[in-house]
Design an enzyme around this catalytic site. Sequence first.
Site, mmCIF file in Angstrom:
data_model
loop_
_atom_site.group_PDB
_atom_site.id
_atom_site.type_symbol
_atom_site.label_atom_id
_atom_site.label_comp_id
_atom_site.label_asym_id
_atom_site.label_seq_id
_atom_site.Cartn_x
_atom_site.Cartn_y
_atom_site.Cartn_z
ATOM 1 N N GLU A 38 6.591 -20.757 16.626
ATOM 2 C CA GLU A 38 6.219 -19.542 15.879
ATOM 3 C C GLU A 38 7.055 -19.435 14.615
ATOM 4 O O GLU A 38 8.111 -20.061 14.508
ATOM 5 C CB GLU A 38 6.403 -18.291 16.758
ATOM 6 C CG GLU A 38 7.829 -18.075 17.204
ATOM 7 C CD GLU A 38 7.924 -17.165 18.441
ATOM 8 O OE1 GLU A 38 6.893 -16.849 19.033
ATOM 9 O OE2 GLU A 38 9.050 -16.799 18.791
ATOM 10 N N LYS A 89 9.677 -18.149 11.947
ATOM 11 C CA LYS A 89 10.961 -17.467 12.106
ATOM 12 C C LYS A 89 11.084 -16.422 11.002
ATOM 13 O O LYS A 89 11.285 -16.751 9.833
ATOM 14 C CB LYS A 89 12.115 -18.464 12.013
ATOM 15 C CG LYS A 89 13.467 -17.794 12.177
ATOM 16 C CD LYS A 89 14.572 -18.822 12.291
ATOM 17 C CE LYS A 89 15.924 -18.159 12.475
ATOM 18 N NZ LYS A 89 16.357 -17.390 11.299
ATOM 19 N N ASP A 117 12.425 -13.501 8.629
ATOM 20 C CA ASP A 117 13.726 -13.191 8.055
ATOM 21 C C ASP A 117 13.840 -11.670 7.975
ATOM 22 O O ASP A 117 13.650 -11.069 6.932
ATOM 23 C CB ASP A 117 13.817 -13.820 6.664
ATOM 24 C CG ASP A 117 15.261 -13.970 6.232
ATOM 25 O OD1 ASP A 117 16.145 -13.748 7.069
ATOM 26 O OD2 ASP A 117 15.485 -14.306 5.058
ATOM 27 N N TYR A 150 9.268 -11.384 20.231
ATOM 28 C CA TYR A 150 9.217 -12.818 20.521
ATOM 29 C C TYR A 150 10.035 -13.258 21.726
ATOM 30 O O TYR A 150 10.079 -14.432 22.044
ATOM 31 C CB TYR A 150 9.632 -13.633 19.302
ATOM 32 C CG TYR A 150 10.969 -13.233 18.704
ATOM 33 C CD1 TYR A 150 12.159 -13.368 19.419
ATOM 34 C CD2 TYR A 150 11.033 -12.754 17.395
ATOM 35 C CE1 TYR A 150 13.369 -13.011 18.857
ATOM 36 C CE2 TYR A 150 12.245 -12.391 16.826
ATOM 37 C CZ TYR A 150 13.411 -12.518 17.569
ATOM 38 O OH TYR A 150 14.603 -12.158 17.022
ATOM 39 N N LYS A 184 14.249 -25.135 9.636
ATOM 40 C CA LYS A 184 14.283 -24.299 8.424
ATOM 41 C C LYS A 184 13.417 -24.876 7.304
ATOM 42 O O LYS A 184 13.141 -26.067 7.274
ATOM 43 C CB LYS A 184 15.727 -24.196 7.911
ATOM 44 C CG LYS A 184 16.708 -23.707 8.945
ATOM 45 C CD LYS A 184 16.652 -22.222 9.107
ATOM 46 C CE LYS A 184 17.734 -21.631 8.261
ATOM 47 N NZ LYS A 184 18.106 -20.295 8.576
ATOM 48 N N CYS A 224 8.005 -5.937 -32.295
ATOM 49 C CA CYS A 224 7.241 -6.790 -31.386
ATOM 50 C C CYS A 224 7.400 -8.255 -31.805
ATOM 51 O O CYS A 224 7.173 -8.585 -32.970
ATOM 52 C CB CYS A 224 5.767 -6.382 -31.425
ATOM 53 S SG CYS A 224 4.689 -7.523 -30.562
ATOM 54 N N CYS A 258 3.720 -9.350 -33.198
ATOM 55 C CA CYS A 258 3.066 -8.824 -34.395
ATOM 56 C C CYS A 258 4.027 -8.076 -35.323
ATOM 57 O O CYS A 258 3.653 -7.715 -36.437
ATOM 58 C CB CYS A 258 1.910 -7.900 -34.020
ATOM 59 S SG CYS A 258 2.456 -6.299 -33.402
ATOM 60 N N CYS A 313 4.781 -2.503 -27.342
ATOM 61 C CA CYS A 313 4.471 -2.785 -28.734
ATOM 62 C C CYS A 313 3.477 -1.722 -29.188
ATOM 63 O O CYS A 313 2.509 -1.426 -28.494
ATOM 64 C CB CYS A 313 3.838 -4.163 -28.843
ATOM 65 S SG CYS A 313 2.948 -4.383 -30.380
ATOM 66 N N CYS A 332 -2.257 -6.176 -32.631
ATOM 67 C CA CYS A 332 -1.288 -7.130 -32.087
ATOM 68 C C CYS A 332 -2.039 -8.248 -31.369
ATOM 69 O O CYS A 332 -2.871 -7.996 -30.499
ATOM 70 C CB CYS A 332 -0.335 -6.450 -31.115
ATOM 71 S SG CYS A 332 0.816 -7.602 -30.332
HETATM 72 C C1 9MJ Z 1 12.502 -14.868 14.539
HETATM 73 N N1 9MJ Z 1 13.538 -14.512 13.800
HETATM 74 O O1 9MJ Z 1 11.352 -14.756 14.147
HETATM 75 C C2 9MJ Z 1 13.827 -15.955 17.605
HETATM 76 N N2 9MJ Z 1 12.782 -15.402 15.838
HETATM 77 O O2 9MJ Z 1 14.702 -16.610 19.736
HETATM 78 C C3 9MJ Z 1 11.886 -15.893 16.743
HETATM 79 N N3 9MJ Z 1 13.989 -15.438 16.399
HETATM 80 C C4 9MJ Z 1 14.914 -16.145 18.530
HETATM 81 N N4 9MJ Z 1 12.543 -16.234 17.834
HETATM 82 C C5 9MJ Z 1 15.912 -16.684 20.344
HETATM 83 N N5 9MJ Z 1 10.547 -15.986 16.504
HETATM 84 C C6 9MJ Z 1 16.849 -16.238 19.497
HETATM 85 C C7 9MJ Z 1 16.228 -15.881 18.334
#
Ligand code: 9MJ
Length: 759
Positions: free
Chosen positions: A108, A110, A112, A220, A309, A403, A406, A421, A427
């Site tokens: 899946e 990840k 942030d 998750y 990553k 500007c 022009c 402008c 222009c």
């Molecule tokens: C994120 N950040 O989407 C985990 N995570 O599983 C997913 N983080 C995770 N799984 C175990 N999809 C530790 C962190």
Amino acid sequence: MRRAEALRTELHHHNYCYYVLDNPEISDAEYDRLFRELVALETSYPALRTPDSPSQRVGAPLGERFAEVRHRVPMLSLGNARTDADVQDFDRRIRKDLDTDAVDYVAEPKLDGLAISLVYEDGVLARAATRGDGVAGEDVTAQVRTIGAVPLRLQGGGWPRLLEVRGEVYLPIAAFERLREQMLEAGQTPFKNPRNAAAGSLRQLDPAVTASRPLTMFCYGFGALEDGDLGATQQDALAAFRGWGLRVSPESRVVTGAPGCIAYHRAIGERRDRLDYEIDGVVFKVSDIAAQRRLGHRARDPIWAIAYKYPPREEQTVVRAVEFQVGRTGAVTPVARLEPVDLAGVRVSNATLHNIDEVHRKDVRAGDTVIVRRAGDVIPEVVTVVEQLRPRGTRPVELPKHCPVCGADVVRAEGEAVARCSGGLSCAAQRKEALRHFASRRAMDIDGLGDKLIEQLVERDLVQDPADLYRLGVDDYADLPRMGRRSAQNLVEALDRSRRSTLARFIYALGIREVGEATAAALAAHFQGLAPLLAAGIDSFIVDEPGIAGVGEKTAAALLEWLDAHPDAAPGDEPFADWLAELGVRGLRPAAAAQIAERWPDATALRGAAVAELRGAKHSLIDGVGPIVAAHITSFFAQSHNREVIDKLLDPDIGAITWQAPAAGSVAAKAGSGRQPLAGKTVVITGTLSRPREAIKARLEALGAKVTGSVSSKTDYLLAGADAGSKRAKAEALGIRVLDEAALMALTAGGSEPAADAG
Ligand code: 9MJ
């Protein structure tokens, strides 16, 4: 009691449809109705209120700080893979430890965002906490309750008595961009990225702030479980989550072995820019939960999972120069020219700096080392300057006065972040847009002058401004590629037709900022011609009523009310000023009374005054034209290049544009040339009206009326707004016709006698 529970169940369901399924079944209004009914019931019978009620999402008392929560099961982070080889090593270790040939993984994205633990007791949300250091986090229950995607109560059944769900709270990229703009406009330092925005929004002591941010969540994983289980595999657990109304990533898949993992990483990587949330990788988890237990974990991360990553979308580079670009609407935008840098597979050499305030806030200068980032599809931007690396001799960036395209003045309206402008019609950067607007259906309505043609005309330098359109003939147009003689002929005919337009359309076609169709029509009706409009100064649009020094809203209203309530009171032999000062009107001092007496010689005259006249006010004489719009209009006509284009458009050599005369009720009418259906009539105004009394008075006078202060047998009409008091009663007693504003409008629109009485 039963109704409250039924409402709660229904609201939980609609909440789930809206936030988790993204597929509402009822309108927002209907939801609000149910919600209000529940709140009303719970307010009348507080005993009916339950902690999992949808009404309880916001409303916890403010804490001073976040309480610490120790996690029952530590919240681990994830080990990282950066290459395909790292993933192959990971898979090889797992196969060896489990002693099998092939391993299934749940894969899946990840996210942030911010990792959160949700503890459900008997299916009811009891506690939400941040990850913190993994052992203990912060209690953010009140804040998390405001997130629509988090169920306060699980759906269905079969959940463990105690269930700890884990997931990521995040802010979608579009919401992040909107929030940034709002913060910029409010003069706040905006969040640097969606992750900070999510963390900053959740870690708000006031849950109402959290509630105002459209946070959402993907679940998750799980932590503590008591009295129950989630099935044999990770995907079983996710399916159970879905069934209970928790939001789970739709991208989650089962893949086999390292090849499956690597293919998944590629596939998501290709779509990374199109996801509406920020991800920094994908995660692979051994699917078999018993196997997860056997594999166990290291100090900080599980052995059974790994994050693969993606290359970062933030990099460090050097600003070569800060330049200004002019957009098609004239916005002058600062851009950083960068030493090219690779941001997650995209070579970036320009980054937006949004506006000059942003440049100054971040203090970005040519020569600086900066962090640039790219999120989703959005234009790369400079996040911050690495100040330690600033070379000597750099200088702050300044907004150019002219500007860069022009040479016209660059102007910034008060309170606006964006500089523009003022070149408008002439222009080059705005040329196509100006032409497109000029030719559009609601403006000059030039049939056949589409975007493609405008593009060609501008690119071949055949047309510098709208007037040039009229100089070209059938032969010129027919010479263009993909333009037959027939179409050229049609176009020239359309241009000819547009010469006989209306003044309102012409004003609208000029593309003056903030002047839409309605305002253009109001301007045309008011000025009746272009010449008076061109000559108009700010005071032709805005009346700056100086008022009486020391008289505020309350005093003015109290004085006029007193006069209204005493229609026959008059000073006798006494000087008017002294009489006024002695009336006992709160706040009315002798000095102010003297000034009033200078402007209004007697009580009758003063009865005709408006609060705004006494307290002083700025008000517009033309519908839709307040001080800002008035400034746009006057500055547009003050620019010589705009006047040149207008002169060219009106030049008889190219076949002058002429227009039909608009309706009356205008400056010209006021000067005596218009209809005067109220000539010889005496009108009194009373009550609260939709527009300043002066504007209405001016309008009535333009129609020939005499406007006086008090009702008498000489009065012909009483114009009565809301809360009309004694004057209305008196008029009715005298059998005088009472009009409301609508009747007045009907009158000015064309009728010679008011049609119906108000009331
Ligand atoms: C994120 N950040 O989407 C985990 N995570 O599983 C997913 N983080 C995770 N799984 C175990 N999809 C530790 C962190």
